[in-house]
Design a protein around this motif. Sequence first.
Motif, PDB file in Angstrom:
ATOM      1  N   LYS A  15       0.832  -1.200   0.000  1.00  0.00           N
ATOM      2  CA  LYS A  15       0.000   0.000   0.000  1.00  0.00           C
ATOM      3  C   LYS A  15       0.873   1.259   0.000  1.00  0.00           C
ATOM      4  N   LYS A  16       1.969   1.185   0.753  1.00  0.00           N
ATOM      5  CA  LYS A  16       2.892   2.325   0.824  1.00  0.00           C
ATOM      6  C   LYS A  16       3.517   2.595  -0.545  1.00  0.00           C
ATOM      7  N   VAL A  17       3.941   1.542  -1.221  1.00  0.00           N
ATOM      8  CA  VAL A  17       4.567   1.707  -2.535  1.00  0.00           C
ATOM      9  C   VAL A  17       3.547   2.197  -3.557  1.00  0.00           C
ATOM     10  N   LEU A  18       2.342   1.641  -3.520  1.00  0.00           N
ATOM     11  CA  LEU A  18       1.314   2.074  -4.467  1.00  0.00           C
ATOM     12  C   LEU A  18       0.899   3.525  -4.206  1.00  0.00           C
ATOM     13  N   LYS A  19       0.963   3.936  -2.955  1.00  0.00           N
ATOM     14  CA  LYS A  19       0.670   5.338  -2.645  1.00  0.00           C
ATOM     15  C   LYS A  19       1.752   6.247  -3.224  1.00  0.00           C
ATOM     16  N   GLN A  20       3.009   5.788  -3.173  1.00  0.00           N
ATOM     17  CA  GLN A  20       4.101   6.570  -3.755  1.00  0.00           C
ATOM     18  C   GLN A  20       3.990   6.637  -5.272  1.00  0.00           C
ATOM     19  N   ALA A  21       3.366   5.618  -5.878  1.00  0.00           N
ATOM     20  CA  ALA A  21       3.243   5.557  -7.335  1.00  0.00           C
ATOM     21  C   ALA A  21       2.019   6.313  -7.838  1.00  0.00           C
ATOM     22  N   LYS A  22       1.315   6.962  -6.954  1.00  0.00           N
ATOM     23  CA  LYS A  22       0.115   7.704  -7.345  1.00  0.00           C
ATOM     24  C   LYS A  22       0.490   8.792  -8.348  1.00  0.00           C
ATOM     25  N   GLY A  23      -0.269   8.877  -9.421  1.00  0.00           N
ATOM     26  CA  GLY A  23       0.002   9.879 -10.440  1.00  0.00           C
ATOM     27  C   GLY A  23       0.820   9.357 -11.606  1.00  0.00           C
ATOM     28  N   TYR A  24       1.343   8.147 -11.488  1.00  0.00           N
ATOM     29  CA  TYR A  24       2.095   7.567 -12.591  1.00  0.00           C
ATOM     30  C   TYR A  24       1.125   7.138 -13.690  1.00  0.00           C
ATOM     31  N   GLY A  26      -0.507   4.679 -16.587  1.00  0.00           N
ATOM     32  CA  GLY A  26      -0.734   3.283 -16.954  1.00  0.00           C
ATOM     33  C   GLY A  26      -0.604   2.329 -15.780  1.00  0.00           C
ATOM     34  N   ARG A  27      -0.012   1.160 -16.053  1.00  0.00           N
ATOM     35  CA  ARG A  27       0.094   0.130 -15.024  1.00  0.00           C
ATOM     36  C   ARG A  27       1.095   0.486 -13.934  1.00  0.00           C
ATOM     37  N   ARG A  28       1.875   1.520 -14.165  1.00  0.00           N
ATOM     38  CA  ARG A  28       2.877   1.916 -13.167  1.00  0.00           C
ATOM     39  C   ARG A  28       2.223   2.372 -11.867  1.00  0.00           C
ATOM     40  N   LYS A  29       0.952   2.738 -11.926  1.00  0.00           N
ATOM     41  CA  LYS A  29       0.301   3.250 -10.719  1.00  0.00           C
ATOM     42  C   LYS A  29      -0.471   2.209  -9.922  1.00  0.00           C
ATOM     43  N   ASN A  30      -0.829   1.074 -10.548  1.00  0.00           N
ATOM     44  CA  ASN A  30      -1.702   0.157  -9.810  1.00  0.00           C
ATOM     45  C   ASN A  30      -1.321  -1.320  -9.862  1.00  0.00           C
ATOM     46  N   VAL A  31      -0.320  -1.691 -10.634  1.00  0.00           N
ATOM     47  CA  VAL A  31       0.138  -3.080 -10.650  1.00  0.00           C
ATOM     48  C   VAL A  31       1.389  -3.162  -9.777  1.00  0.00           C
ATOM     49  N   TRP A  32       1.353  -4.041  -8.791  1.00  0.00           N
ATOM     50  CA  TRP A  32       2.381  -4.064  -7.753  1.00  0.00           C
ATOM     51  C   TRP A  32       3.799  -4.163  -8.306  1.00  0.00           C
ATOM     52  N   THR A  33       4.062  -5.134  -9.178  1.00  0.00           N
ATOM     53  CA  THR A  33       5.441  -5.340  -9.632  1.00  0.00           C
ATOM     54  C   THR A  33       5.938  -4.162 -10.461  1.00  0.00           C
ATOM     55  N   VAL A  34       5.076  -3.636 -11.312  1.00  0.00           N
ATOM     56  CA  VAL A  34       5.462  -2.506 -12.156  1.00  0.00           C
ATOM     57  C   VAL A  34       5.641  -1.256 -11.295  1.00  0.00           C
ATOM     58  N   ALA A  35       4.718  -1.049 -10.369  1.00  0.00           N
ATOM     59  CA  ALA A  35       4.786   0.124  -9.491  1.00  0.00           C
ATOM     60  C   ALA A  35       6.031   0.074  -8.610  1.00  0.00           C
ATOM     61  N   LYS A  36       6.364  -1.116  -8.120  1.00  0.00           N
ATOM     62  CA  LYS A  36       7.544  -1.259  -7.264  1.00  0.00           C
ATOM     63  C   LYS A  36       8.803  -0.867  -8.028  1.00  0.00           C
ATOM     64  N   ASN A  37       8.922  -1.350  -9.260  1.00  0.00           N
ATOM     65  CA  ASN A  37      10.086  -1.003 -10.082  1.00  0.00           C
ATOM     66  C   ASN A  37      10.119   0.490 -10.394  1.00  0.00           C
ATOM     67  N   ALA A  38       8.950   1.052 -10.692  1.00  0.00           N
ATOM     68  CA  ALA A  38       8.878   2.474 -11.033  1.00  0.00           C
ATOM     69  C   ALA A  38       9.256   3.343  -9.836  1.00  0.00           C
ATOM     70  N   ASP A  40      11.098   2.398  -7.217  1.00  0.00           N
ATOM     71  CA  ASP A  40      12.525   2.196  -6.938  1.00  0.00           C
ATOM     72  C   ASP A  40      13.384   3.065  -7.850  1.00  0.00           C
ATOM     73  N   LYS A  41      13.035   3.094  -9.128  1.00  0.00           N
ATOM     74  CA  LYS A  41      13.791   3.892 -10.091  1.00  0.00           C
ATOM     75  C   LYS A  41      13.639   5.383  -9.789  1.00  0.00           C
ATOM     76  N   ALA A  42      12.428   5.779  -9.408  1.00  0.00           N
ATOM     77  CA  ALA A  42      12.185   7.187  -9.080  1.00  0.00           C
ATOM     78  C   ALA A  42      13.006   7.616  -7.865  1.00  0.00           C
ATOM     79  N   MET A  43      13.088   6.734  -6.873  1.00  0.00           N
ATOM     80  CA  MET A  43      13.882   7.050  -5.680  1.00  0.00           C
ATOM     81  C   MET A  43      15.367   7.142  -6.023  1.00  0.00           C
ATOM     82  N   LEU A  44      15.806   6.294  -6.940  1.00  0.00           N
ATOM     83  CA  LEU A  44      17.199   6.327  -7.388  1.00  0.00           C
ATOM     84  C   LEU A  44      17.502   7.653  -8.083  1.00  0.00           C
ATOM     85  N   TYR A  45      16.596   8.069  -8.972  1.00  0.00           N
ATOM     86  CA  TYR A  45      16.768   9.344  -9.667  1.00  0.00           C
ATOM     87  C   TYR A  45      16.749  10.512  -8.678  1.00  0.00           C
TER      88      TYR A  45
END
Length: 114
Positions: A15-24, A26-38, A40-45
Amino acid sequence: MPRSVNSVAKRARRKKVLKQAKGYFGRRKNVWTVAKNAVDKAMLYAYRDRKAKKRNFRSLWIMRINAAARQEGLSYSQFMGKLKTSDIGLNRKVLADLAMNSPEAFKAIVEKVK
């Protein structure tokens, strides 16, 4: 005995990761594996660019000081060298601000340094 799974923590983590992915998009905002990767990459950037921001601002300040110093007949390196020897403790951020917003004050510093 059945295997015990900590579903509460698992759900909270997702839930925490999906909340961080809010606003992304396509699937980056609501699919767990895609959102987690997105995320992680955003935090790296974000981490990388917090460091790059400091470098970018320093180079901007140097450009501004250089331009203002050259109008007064000194190069940046000459100006900074003379500034150090004359024990004026202004940093690049303040000098760039003076050069942009109050050129007469910057000119006074240059005259004092010369």
